[in-house]
Design an enzyme around this catalytic site. Structure first.
Site, short mmCIF file in Angstrom:
data_model
loop_
_atom_site.label_atom_id
_atom_site.label_comp_id
_atom_site.label_asym_id
_atom_site.label_seq_id
_atom_site.Cartn_x
_atom_site.Cartn_y
_atom_site.Cartn_z
N GLY A 144 0.84 -1.20 0.00
CA GLY A 144 0.00 0.00 0.00
C GLY A 144 0.86 1.24 0.00
O GLY A 144 2.06 1.18 0.31
N ASP B 186 -16.06 -12.81 -22.86
CA ASP B 186 -16.78 -12.92 -21.59
C ASP B 186 -18.20 -13.45 -21.79
O ASP B 186 -18.61 -14.43 -21.15
CB ASP B 186 -16.81 -11.57 -20.88
CG ASP B 186 -15.43 -11.02 -20.61
OD1 ASP B 186 -14.47 -11.82 -20.61
OD2 ASP B 186 -15.29 -9.80 -20.41
N CYS C 125 5.28 -6.04 1.67
CA CYS C 125 5.59 -4.60 1.72
C CYS C 125 4.86 -3.94 2.88
O CYS C 125 5.18 -4.19 4.03
CB CYS C 125 5.27 -3.95 0.37
SG CYS C 125 5.99 -2.29 0.18
N TYR C 126 3.85 -3.10 2.63
CA TYR C 126 3.12 -2.45 3.71
C TYR C 126 2.48 -3.49 4.63
O TYR C 126 2.49 -3.34 5.87
CB TYR C 126 2.06 -1.52 3.13
CG TYR C 126 1.27 -0.75 4.17
CD1 TYR C 126 1.76 0.44 4.72
CD2 TYR C 126 0.02 -1.20 4.61
CE1 TYR C 126 1.03 1.14 5.66
CE2 TYR C 126 -0.71 -0.51 5.56
CZ TYR C 126 -0.20 0.66 6.09
OH TYR C 126 -0.91 1.36 7.03
N LYS D 57 -9.77 -12.63 -16.40
CA LYS D 57 -9.87 -12.84 -17.85
C LYS D 57 -9.11 -14.08 -18.33
O LYS D 57 -9.61 -14.85 -19.15
CB LYS D 57 -9.36 -11.59 -18.59
CG LYS D 57 -9.36 -11.70 -20.11
CD LYS D 57 -10.76 -11.58 -20.69
CE LYS D 57 -11.16 -10.13 -20.76
NZ LYS D 57 -12.44 -9.93 -21.50
N HIS E 71 8.07 -7.08 -3.52
CA HIS E 71 6.82 -7.42 -4.18
C HIS E 71 7.00 -8.70 -5.01
O HIS E 71 7.41 -8.64 -6.17
CB HIS E 71 6.36 -6.27 -5.08
CG HIS E 71 5.84 -5.10 -4.34
ND1 HIS E 71 4.51 -4.99 -3.95
CD2 HIS E 71 6.46 -3.99 -3.87
CE1 HIS E 71 4.34 -3.86 -3.28
NE2 HIS E 71 5.50 -3.23 -3.22
N GLU F 64 4.76 -10.47 -6.30
CA GLU F 64 3.72 -10.62 -7.32
C GLU F 64 4.10 -10.05 -8.67
O GLU F 64 3.50 -10.41 -9.70
CB GLU F 64 2.40 -9.98 -6.84
CG GLU F 64 2.39 -8.46 -6.79
CD GLU F 64 2.93 -7.88 -5.48
OE1 GLU F 64 2.66 -6.70 -5.21
OE2 GLU F 64 3.63 -8.62 -4.75
#
Length: 524
Positions: A58, A231, A85-86, A379, A173, A175
């Site tokens: 964050g 979709d 992180c945060y 997606k 991070h 990710e």
């Protein structure tokens, strides 16, 4: 209650730009995930019966007044928790460690050193690796009972672990793809440390959703507004898998489609699924409504309004048909995805980024209950399910395309002549990108006609005064941020040569090299 039979891993969002990305990476590890707000209480967490928790990063400092906090009871639930992180700093502070404003900042690629064998979290990783950092504060002292697993030149506590309580954290991070072993860190937490099996995949999603859809719809009939995009195509195929001929799809041809899209839906899609399809040809109606209009938002509203009117009439006709046969249509299928739910602020308490109106923005007074079989999915997961269901590759792999279609890729008034011109140029671009094997590298490539702009050119022996065509190739994970795609020069040259030689009225092709932000992906 989650949208899946699997126990979720909850991603607690502290306002991170990467919260959705964390959730996707968890799913890539074969584990179902959901995003929840940092305001969630320990009781609410317990009610969701999660398999584990990930605390996101964050933009705040844990010392700032009013900075996002975490219900301390969450860390006392006995669940496996990983802070990023945060979230790592929030854990450290709440558990008695020390977070310091060191004045030393780490942004971007940073070399990290693993201590010892790295424990369960950093197992099977090299002793030094490149991580992606973005922080000013640092954990100066780990809480009691924690082992420090890694450090950097400016961050003495870059990762820690308490295996007994299954509490873990990293300052970087994992990710983002810039962290060399980021996905392995997440997988180590999920599988080694938390003991969560990797059993989330498209196959069992289909089985779960088919069961849910049958339970929801029963013997009733259901309608779906099919756009031709991935979709709605996958949502309809899932519902058809569950209830068969109780489903009927309506496809509105508003004349703003790209080349060959109507045929793909009417022929390829129907052949693959056996779905009953009703096509409404509304091309003249939309062109008439758009005549003389140049303002972008007005164009969008007109297209949305006309779509609603067209769909309402088609739905009314089908309801009347069902009544004549002694039945009724009680349900409406929508291709709502998980990012739509998160960005609209529904169900998670997150801020509303933008409202999403599926199927053209249907009015509240349509008397149908919603069926949203994709609302728990991203997606890429939707595409995987489409492949499992045997949908045509042209539809499953289709790049995102805006609901208003080519109407917002013509800068100026929408006319039949301009639509034909843009459709031809767009088809050339798509064909060349596919031939070059670049489809997987590009999120989407809007082709824009600057209809109200003219440029001088020379073609043959004469002077021309034609329109420019803009190429807007972008790469993105989720469309919330994007960067322009560096296409090979030879591919750009072929596209430019073909468009200027084959599309009458175009004498210039230009490349948009703007990221998002500051620019949006579409021009209008």
């Amino acid at each position: 209650m989650s949208d899946t039979a699997h126990r979720p891993v909850l991603v607690v969002d502290f306002g991170a730009q990467y919260a959705q990305l964390i959730a996707r990476r968890v799913r890539e590890a074969g584990v179902y995930s959901e995003i929840v707000p940092h305001s969630i209480t320990a009781a609410e967490v317990a009610a969701k019966n999660p398999a584990g928790i990930v605390l996101s990063g964050g933009p705040s400092s844990v010392y700032e007044p009013g900075s996002p906090s975490l219900d301390p009871g969450i860390l006392a639930l006995g669940l496996p928790v990983m802070g990023i992180c945060y979230g790592f700093q929030v854990m450290a502070q709440q558990l008695g460690g020390e977070v310091a404003q060191t004045g030393r900042r780490e942004y971007g690629a940073t070399t990290m050193t693993v201590h010892g064998d790295g424990g369960a979290l950093l197992a099977e990783q090299p002793p030094t690796q490149t991580t992606w950092m973005s922080h000013g504060d640092s954990v100066a002292r780990a809480p009691e009972g924690f082992t420090v697993l890694a450090s950097t030149a400016d961050t003495p506590v870059a990762a820690f672990a308490d295996d007994e309580r299954k509490l873990y954290g990293v300052q970087w991070h994992p990710e983002v793809k810039h962290s060399e072993y980021g996905q392995r860190v997440l997988e180590n937490f999920l599988h080694r440390a938390a003991g969560i099996p990797a059993d989330w995949n498209s196959g069992n999603v289909i089985a779960e959703q088919v069961e849910r859809i049958r339970a929801q719809i029963g013997d009733a009939r259901v309608i779906c507004g099919l756009s031709g995009g991935v979709d709605s195509a996958v949502a309809a195929a899932l519902v058809h898998e569950a209830v068969g001929d109780q489903l009927v799809c309506v496809f509105v041809d508003h004349g703003l489609l790209r080349a060959d899209e109507r045929r793909q839906v009417e022929e390829d899609y129907v052949a693959a699924t056996g779905i009953r399809l009703v096509t409404v040809d509304a091309r003249e109606q939309f062109l008439t409504a758009l005549a003389g209009v140049t303002e972008p938002e007005t164009k969008r509203k007109i297209i949305g309004r006309e779509f609603i009117r067209t769909f309402e009439q088609a739905a009314a006709d089908l309801v009347a048909e069902a009544a004549d046969e002694g039945g009724s249509i009680d349900f409406l299928v929508q291709g709502t995805l998980y990012p739509d739910i998160v960005e609209s602020g529904h169900g998670s308490g997150t801020a509303t980024i933008k409202s999403h109106h599926n199927v053209g923005g249907l009015p509240d007074d349509l008397q149908f209950a919603l069926v949203e079989p994709l609302r728990a999915l991203f997606k890429d997961e939707v595409r995987a399910i489409g492949r499992e269901l045997g949908l045509p590759a042209e539809i499953v792999n289709r790049q995102p395309f805006p609901g208003p279609g080519l109407g917002i890729r013509i800068i100026g008034e929408v006319t039949q002549e301009r639509l034909d011109l843009l459709r031809e140029a767009d088809a050339i671009v798509r064909a060349e990108l596919t031939a070059a094997g670049l489809d997987a590298e590009i999120w989407q490539c809007p082709v824009v006609l600057l209809a109200d702009v003219r440029s001088v050119g020379v073609q043959g022996d004469g002077r021309t005064y034609g329109h420019p065509i803009v190429l807007r190739p972008v790469s993105s994970e989720d469309a919330m941020t994007a960067d322009w795609t560096r296409l090979p020069y030879d591919v750009l040259a072929r596209i430019s040569n073909r468009i200027t030689n084959e599309v009458a009225g175009v004498n210039r092709v230009v490349l948009d090299v703007t990221s998002k932000p500051p620019g949006t992906i579409e021009w209008e």
